[in-house]
Structures are given as C-alpha cells and as structure tokens.
Design a protein around this motif. Structure first.
Motif, short mmCIF file in Angstrom:
data_model
loop_
_atom_site.label_atom_id
_atom_site.label_comp_id
_atom_site.label_asym_id
_atom_site.label_seq_id
_atom_site.Cartn_x
_atom_site.Cartn_y
_atom_site.Cartn_z
N GLU A 204 0.84 -1.21 0.00
CA GLU A 204 0.00 0.00 0.00
C GLU A 204 0.87 1.26 0.00
N LEU A 205 1.92 1.19 0.80
CA LEU A 205 2.86 2.31 0.86
C LEU A 205 3.59 2.45 -0.48
N ALA A 206 4.02 1.32 -1.02
CA ALA A 206 4.74 1.35 -2.31
C ALA A 206 3.88 2.00 -3.40
N GLU A 207 2.57 1.73 -3.36
CA GLU A 207 1.66 2.29 -4.37
C GLU A 207 1.54 3.81 -4.28
N LYS A 208 2.01 4.38 -3.16
CA LYS A 208 1.96 5.84 -3.02
C LYS A 208 3.14 6.51 -3.72
#
Ligand SMILES: Nc1ncnc2c1ncn2[C@@H]1O[C@H](COP(=O)(O)OP(=O)(O)O)[C@@H](O)[C@H]1O
Ligand SMILES: [Mg+2]
Length: 231
Positions: A204-208
């Motif tokens: 989820e963080l990577a997708e930011k």
C-alpha cells in the motif's frame, strides 16, 4: 528533467575469508529529479545493500553509481561522506539517532557538518514541523518509536537533501504510528521536491510512490509505474 541517480550494471559481492556471496548483479536503474520510487522484495533480496550503494554508504564490486552527476565508485571514503552530506538524506528502520544527543542536537548534526548559520533555530523549526518542538531536550530513549522516527525525518530533511533514501521507515512501528510517519514523510518530501527511494514490505505504501521496482535474488524482476506516476 535531470538525472539524479544512475546505476549501471551494478554488482555487489560480500567477501569473508574464502566465502563470496553475490547479493546484487546486473542492476540498472535511472531516476530523474523529483521521482519517487519504492523498492520491494523478499527479506534478504539485497534491498538494504542496494540502498547503501546508491547512497554512497558502501562501494559496489563492479558497475557504477552516479549520484547527482558524481561518480561514486572510485571515490575515497571521505569523498563519499562529503557527497552524502551534500546531497543525501537517510532514514533507517531502527531510527539510528545518536543516543547521547537530545532530539534537537540530533537534528543539528547535519546542519553543523555543513557549517550552516543559525543551526539551532533551523533545527527547532524542523522539530516543530514534525510536531516535536516541546520534546526538543529529550533523549532518544525518552521518545517512542514513532517520535524517534519523526526526529530522524527532521534530521534527514535538515540537510535539504536532493535525494532521500528510506529503508523500511515504518517497519518497526505499529500501523497507526506508521501511517502518521508515512504521511509526514510524503508531505515533507512533496514540500521539498526531494527525490525519494523507499524500501518497504508494505505494498500500500509502495503504491503511493510513482514507480515500484521489485528485486529478487539480487536481480530486478520488474519495474513498473503506479497510478501515482500520472500526477
Ligand atoms: N556486510 C555483510 N556481509 C556479508 N553478507 C551480508 C552483509 N550485509 C548483507 N549481507 C547478506 O546479503 C544479503 C542481502 O541482504 P540485505 O541487503 O540486507 O537484504 P534485504 O534488505 O533485502 O533484506 C543477505 O543474504 C545478507 O545476509
Ligand atoms: Mg533490509
């Protein structure tokens, strides 16, 4: 657009005695100024090693790393330290604050190394920005994990880095605290226009970030743009 980081055919082998362990091989990555990207991959796949090489903390076995136009490969330890101090911010999973210094003093260190003026004032401003002005005289052991990571964010940005490397910055924090630190990291990053390279387990963080680079067994196995890349 200017290129901020260029990695060509990078290889890293750790040697101890007659044992040789190649942890990265054939790595090619180019980042433009202001890009944000995430490096993901299983534990032991070489993510921390890669970040260390990109940031000039360690030297590759072969291949090249060019950071902000400076080729790091043949520089001495001192010269690499100078490049780091000039261009690089680093955030670690385990914070790595200096235990004998207060929060304020920790943030002051990079500013002092750069020979800046009004070091204390600038450091206080940054501590206020991460919501810790009133904790300035506390030592790392007197702060929670999330607070320590906020101090290390203030420290990293005090350098006005061209590029910021964050190695699992929320990996040691509970979900709620991690989210606060994340939010602050992205805010500070956006305000400063810093290039960001983030290692994370958290998809989820990577997708930011704008781009996700997956490594496995020391190789890049995919390199894709996210929905953020259109912003
Ligand atoms: N200083 C070192 N000496 C020898 N082996 C190391 C050293 N640092 C890391 N390694 C090994 O290199 C591999 C990659 O480690 P690392 O870059 O920390 O992976 P990750 O961050 O993806 O978990 C692991 O097998 C690790 O044990
Ligand atoms: Mg790691």
């Amino acid at each position: 657009m200017s290129t901020i980081l260029e990695i060509n055919n990078l290889k890293k082998t750790y040697n101890s005695g007659d044992r040789h362990l190649t942890v990265l091989e054939g790595i090619n990555i180019t980042l433009q100024a202001g890009d944000t990207c995430a490096i993901v991959g299983p534990s032991g796949s070489g993510k921390t090693t890669l970040l260390g090489l990109c940031a000039g903390l360690d030297r590759a076995s072969s291949g090249s790393v060019v950071l902000n136009g400076v080729q790091l490969d043949n520089l001495s330890e001192d010269a690499r330290a100078q490049v780091r101090n000039q261009y690089v911010g680093f955030i670690f999973q385990n914070f790595q604050l200096i235990p004998t210094l207060t929060a304020l003093e920790n943030v002051m260190v990079p500013l002092e190394l750069r020979g800046e003026r009004n070091v204390q004032g600038q450091a206080m401003e940054l501590l206020a920005r991460v919501g810790l002005a009133e904790r300035h005289d506390h030592y790392p052991t007197q702060l929670s994990g999330g607070e320590q990571q906020r101090v290390s964010l203030a420290r990293a940005f005090s350098n006005r880095p061209t590029i910021l490397f964050a190695d699992e910055p929320t990996g040691n924090l509970d979900e709620e605290t991690g989210e606060k630190v994340e939010k602050l990291l992205f805010e500070l990053n956006r305000e400063a226009g810093t290039t960001l390279v983030l290692v994370t387990h958290d998809l989820e963080l990577a997708e930011k970030t704008q781009r996700i680079i997956r490594i496995k067994g020391g190789h890049v196995v995919s390199d894709t743009k996210t929905a953020e890349s259109v912003h």
